[in-house]
Enzyme design. Structure first.
Site: not given
Ligand SMILES: NC(=O)c1ccc[n+]([C@@H]2O[C@H](COP(=O)([O-])OP(=O)(O)OC[C@H]3O[C@@H](n4cnc5c(N)ncnc54)[C@H](O)[C@@H]3O)[C@@H](O)[C@H]2O)c1
Length: 452
Positions: A283
């Site tokens: 992030c």
């Molecule tokens: N990790 C954190 O702590 C955090 C905190 C706040 C916000 N976010 C936001 O949340 C969002 C997700 O982040 P994350 O850390 O969970 O990412 P991540 O990479 O851990 O998980 C994303 C998942 O989405 C899947 N994916 C990708 N493309 C896809 C599609 N077309 N259809 C279905 N699944 C698909 C991937 O295989 C993966 O399992 C981002 O926008 C991030 O900025 C993350």
């Protein structure tokens, strides 16, 4: 105060509202990563029949076998949920048509040119549009710049003729997951919600109220998007500030950590942030640049954000500069001839996530200069494949014992995991470069410790 025109639309709204209140609504969570999996588990625990969708078949199989791959969700939690028959995972997106509520939690990274990469969000919206039907709620949770929900997701969902606010209900609710935080989890972190129109807002508010303890409703998706990005910019700028103060006070012979602890005794108007080897995680190093990019469209400059990025990105070089001087002064050794052990490669303490970790950058710079570098991380036995540091993937964490510690010219504490035996490290290391003030915090001191 609803603005729905015809009986059919009013019925769709009322039915959705009833199914949410009765917890009989079906929920689909797309993207089962750090955000999506804990959220899907929380939704299922709240009583909704929940299906998690992911394009990664391995994750789908693991979840259906009751095995978690995310620290925030224990495998035992998945096993418990499995017994309730309320939670499963699927890679068959046609099943989305069964969901009343669809939540998007896919990645929002930067491209190689550090511009927003909304390809995952757009692809997911495209997939949803194929199965979209009347009476569904779609909520974007992925972090992005203000305007994403309305300018990017909405047109894709409407491409086959269904209308947001009439046929389906669209909104944005930013995820605030904080991996490793033992005080807050998905349901106890207040959740900002918004909708495209009053009905969407009301339905999305009702849904999240059923899942999390506190819901904060704002006037539009753009406000919700801006709030999330503001939180992350706030952190990036303040970390940059203390990183700069570290360099200034170091030149004056003042310990920045002691300064921050002293300043933090003020009961109002000050919030402590701590310096480190640079910013990491999915992030803070990334999201601010979503706003920078969008601001250009309006001819506005984001100097604070750019400056913070510049300072934070330069920190690995600062740490290596301190290492270089110490190696030279103490052993007349150059970086190119040194053996270095990096302690902690996760982007923050007590988690197993290495995304954007400054430790990887430190390893990369040191190796480019000829150093022989290993790492130890109690949470990461092997470096997984990353987009930016492919050459490091597959490397294993070395064991930490008297002999291994003493065999390196220097150890750099990059991430201060609690599971590291710092007393052992202090006793046997020839030189310790501490970017986290961890030895002082453990009451350990020694002439072999250099703060950086
Ligand atoms: N990790 C954190 O702590 C955090 C905190 C706040 C916000 N976010 C936001 O949340 C969002 C997700 O982040 P994350 O850390 O969970 O990412 P991540 O990479 O851990 O998980 C994303 C998942 O989405 C899947 N994916 C990708 N493309 C896809 C599609 N077309 N259809 C279905 N699944 C698909 C991937 O295989 C993966 O399992 C981002 O926008 C991030 O900025 C993350």
């Amino acid at each position: 105060m609803h603005t729905l025109n015809n009986v059919k639309e009013r019925k769709a709204f009322a039915v959705l509202e009833d199914t949410i209140l009765a917890r009989s609504a079906r929920v689909g969570v797309i993207g089962l990563g750090y955000v999506g999996l804990p959220l899907a588990a929380a939704v299922a625990r709240a009583g909704f029949l929940t299906v998690g969708f992911d394009i990664d078949h391995a994750k789908v199989e693991l979840i259906n076998a009751g095995k978690s791959y995310i620290d925030a969700v224990a495998s035992s939690d998945l096993a418990e949920l499995k017994k309730t028959m309320r939670f499963s995972a699927s890679a068959n997106f046609a099943e989305l048509s069964l969901s009343d509520v669809i939540i998007i939690c896919v990645p929002t990274p930067l491209t190689r040119h550090r511009e927003p990469d909304l390809s995952y969000v757009a692809a997911t919206a495209g997939t949803i549009s194929r199965y979209l039907r009347q009476g569904q709620i779609v909520v974007l949770e992925s972090t992005s710049f203000p305007g994403t929900t309305i300018e990017i997701v909405k047109p894709i969902l409407e491409q086959d003729g269904l209308k947001s606010g009439e046929d389906f209900f669209l909104g944005f609710s930013p995820e605030r997951e904080d991996p490793g935080n033992i005080h807050y989890e998905t349901t106890t972190i207040p959740k900002i919600v918004s909708g495209d129109g009053p009905e969407a807002k009301s339905l999305i508010e009702s849904f999240y109220k059923a899942v999390v303890r506190t819901v904060v409703t704002v006037s539009s998706p753009s406000v919700a998007e801006a709030a999330k990005i503001t939180e992350n910019i706030f952190r990036a700028v303040n970390v940059a500030l203390v990183n700069e103060l570290k360099i200034i006070y170091e030149a004056m012979g003042i310990d920045v950590w002691e300064v921050i602890d002293a300043a933090a005794t003020k009961p109002f108007g000050f919030m402590p942030f701590y310096p480190g080897p640079g910013l990491g995680g999915h992030c803070i190093p990334i999201d601010p640049f979503y706003l920078t990019w969008k601001a250009r469209e309006f001819g506005v400059f984001t100097r604070f954000i750019e400056l913070a990025g510049e300072i934070n990105v330069s920190m690995p070089h600062y740490v290596i500069g301190k290492l270089e001087v110490a190696l030279d002064h103490r052993f007349k050794r150059s970086i190119g001839s040194a053996r270095i052990l990096v302690l902690g490669i996760a982007y923050k303490k007590n988690v197993a996530d290495i995304r954007e970790s400054p430790s990887l950058r430190i390893i990369e710079i040191l190796e480019k200069r000829g150093a022989k570098v290993d790492f130890h991380d109690p949470h990461i036995p092997m470096i997984p494949r990353t987009r930016e540091h492919v050459e490091l993937s597959g490397r294993s964490s070395v064991a930490l014992n008297n002999r291994s510690i003493g065999s390196y010219d220097a150890l750099i504490v990059s991430t201060d995991h609690d599971a590291i035996d710092y007393a052992l490290v202090t006793k046997h290391a020839r030189l310790l470069v501490d970017t986290r003030n961890v030895f002082a915090r453990h009451g350990l001191n020694g002439s072999n410790i250099v703060k950086a």
